[in-house]
Design a protein around this motif. Structure first.
Motif, PDB file in Angstrom:
ATOM      1  N   SER A 101       0.817  -1.221   0.000  1.00 47.60           N
ATOM      2  CA  SER A 101       0.000   0.000   0.000  1.00 47.60           C
ATOM      3  C   SER A 101       0.846   1.263   0.000  1.00 47.60           C
ATOM      4  O   SER A 101       0.546   2.232  -0.703  1.00 47.60           O
ATOM      5  CB  SER A 101      -0.923   0.019   1.220  1.00 47.60           C
ATOM      6  OG  SER A 101      -1.801  -1.072   1.202  1.00 47.60           O
ATOM      7  N   GLN A 104       2.446   1.946  -3.348  1.00 46.89           N
ATOM      8  CA  GLN A 104       1.443   2.306  -4.349  1.00 46.89           C
ATOM      9  C   GLN A 104       0.958   3.746  -4.173  1.00 46.89           C
ATOM     10  O   GLN A 104       0.761   4.470  -5.151  1.00 46.89           O
ATOM     11  CB  GLN A 104       0.256   1.357  -4.283  1.00 46.89           C
ATOM     12  CG  GLN A 104      -0.781   1.601  -5.375  1.00 46.89           C
ATOM     13  CD  GLN A 104      -2.013   0.740  -5.214  1.00 46.89           C
ATOM     14  OE1 GLN A 104      -2.632   0.725  -4.157  1.00 46.89           O
ATOM     15  NE2 GLN A 104      -2.364   0.018  -6.251  1.00 46.89           N
ATOM     16  N   GLU A 128      -1.477  -4.218  -6.196  1.00 46.06           N
ATOM     17  CA  GLU A 128      -1.288  -3.992  -4.765  1.00 46.06           C
ATOM     18  C   GLU A 128      -1.600  -5.266  -3.980  1.00 46.06           C
ATOM     19  O   GLU A 128      -2.602  -5.933  -4.218  1.00 46.06           O
ATOM     20  CB  GLU A 128      -2.190  -2.854  -4.286  1.00 46.06           C
ATOM     21  CG  GLU A 128      -1.796  -2.335  -2.916  1.00 46.06           C
ATOM     22  CD  GLU A 128      -2.889  -2.515  -1.890  1.00 46.06           C
ATOM     23  OE1 GLU A 128      -2.605  -2.313  -0.703  1.00 46.06           O
ATOM     24  OE2 GLU A 128      -4.016  -2.867  -2.262  1.00 46.06           O
ATOM     25  N   HIS A 200      -6.843  -3.461   2.000  1.00 50.42           N
ATOM     26  CA  HIS A 200      -5.535  -2.836   1.864  1.00 50.42           C
ATOM     27  C   HIS A 200      -4.466  -3.646   2.601  1.00 50.42           C
ATOM     28  O   HIS A 200      -4.663  -4.072   3.739  1.00 50.42           O
ATOM     29  CB  HIS A 200      -5.559  -1.410   2.428  1.00 50.42           C
ATOM     30  CG  HIS A 200      -6.119  -0.403   1.472  1.00 50.42           C
ATOM     31  ND1 HIS A 200      -5.387   0.114   0.436  1.00 50.42           N
ATOM     32  CD2 HIS A 200      -7.350   0.166   1.396  1.00 50.42           C
ATOM     33  CE1 HIS A 200      -6.138   0.968  -0.243  1.00 50.42           C
ATOM     34  NE2 HIS A 200      -7.324   1.019   0.317  1.00 50.42           N
TER      35      HIS A 200
END
Length: 297
Positions: A101, A104, A128, A200
């Motif tokens: 995360s 990204q 991701e 996430h």
């Protein structure tokens, strides 16, 4: 002195077949043309490359040395062709970069646009995932290149340091933690949190650390990105954990207090990882070199 790579390849074809005639056929030229090309090579270096026999040709001692160098030159020539191919206007390369995360959201959006503008024929697909999953994908060969957290064991992979990437805790300006400079996760685990959505990878990592301490984080709200989290925390809803780079960027927009987190899991680095960087396709090696040249600290 001019050296023709076609002549070098012809020379190696003759060695492979043991025959001037068959070497010429493999090179798709006439026997006479092949003979003239070899003769010019011998004249150029003032040596004899072959000794002729009724059964074919055999390398001289000078020819053996020439063959070794010819193979090296042709290998380098093919490598040069591969490297230059990614710049050709009619050549398109697809690169899949796995990343956590933090990479990204905080690094790649700033790095990749200029790279893509300079390399219009390269397409990048960002995937991701949590670092643990990226490592497994690299092991299995379903991923070739990834940006991962140093907290996880990746000793069986080749890794190169990309950037420091520590995590910090942020809290409202008037929160009871506002005077703290450093904290352990266990000291704040009972406070209400604001977090990322469950999918996430960073959120999964934080929750894993809480479980190792025997706790489950209580969330008042889950949001899709760090900007939304910073805004909600600044409004007094709860505390949150995010990369220090994101907190530094967002503190100019939203008023919150930033606290360092202790522990290896929080004081992490971002690593560029692959099974073997030398075995990567040229387009992946090119992207790797670009990312490492940025030297984020």
């Amino acid at each position: 002195m001019r050296l023709d790579f076609f002549d070098l390849q012809l020379f190696l074809h003759i060695i492979d077949t043991g025959s001037l005639t068959k070497g010429a056929e493999r090179s798709a030229i006439s026997l006479q043309a092949a003979s003239e090309r070899i003769k010019k090579l011998e004249q150029q270096f003032t040596i004899s490359l072959f000794s002729r026999h009724a059964s074919g040709v055999k390398l001289t001692i000078a020819g053996q040395t020439f063959a070794e160098q010819a193979q090296l030159l042709l290998q380098q020539y093919h490598q040069l062709q591969q490297v230059m191919a990614i710049y050709a206007q009619d050549t398109h390369s697809q690169v899949t970069l796995w990343c956590n995360s933090s990479a990204q959201s905080e690094y790649l959006p700033f790095l990749l646009p200029p790279y893509l503008l300079e390399n219009p024929n390269i397409q990048i697909d960002l995937k991701e995932a949590e670092t643990r999953d990226i490592i497994q994908a690299l092991d299995k060969g379903t991923a070739q290149l990834g940006l991962i957290s140093s907290f996880f064991n990746s000793e069986h992979l080749q890794t190169l340091e990309f950037s420091d990437d520590p995590l910090v805790l942020i809290c409202p300006i008037q929160h009871r933690l506002k005077d703290k400079m450093q904290l352990q996760l266990v000291e704040v685990i009972h406070y209400p949190f604001v977090g990322l959505m469950q999918y996430h990878s960073l959120q999964q990592s934080i929750e894993t650390q809480a479980k190792l301490l025997g706790y489950a984080i209580q969330y008042r709200l889950r949001l899709p990105n760090f900007t939304a989290i910073a805004q909600v925390v600044a409004n007094g809803v709860g505390i949150a954990i995010m990369p220090k780079r994101a907190a530094n960027r967002l503190t100019t927009l939203y008023p919150f207090h930033q606290i360092e987190l202790n522990g290896d899991w929080a004081n992490r680095k971002l690593l560029l990882a692959a099974k073997n960087f030398d075995d990567l396709p040229v387009s992946y090696q090119h992207l790797s070199q670009f990312l490492l040249s940025k030297n984020f600290k």
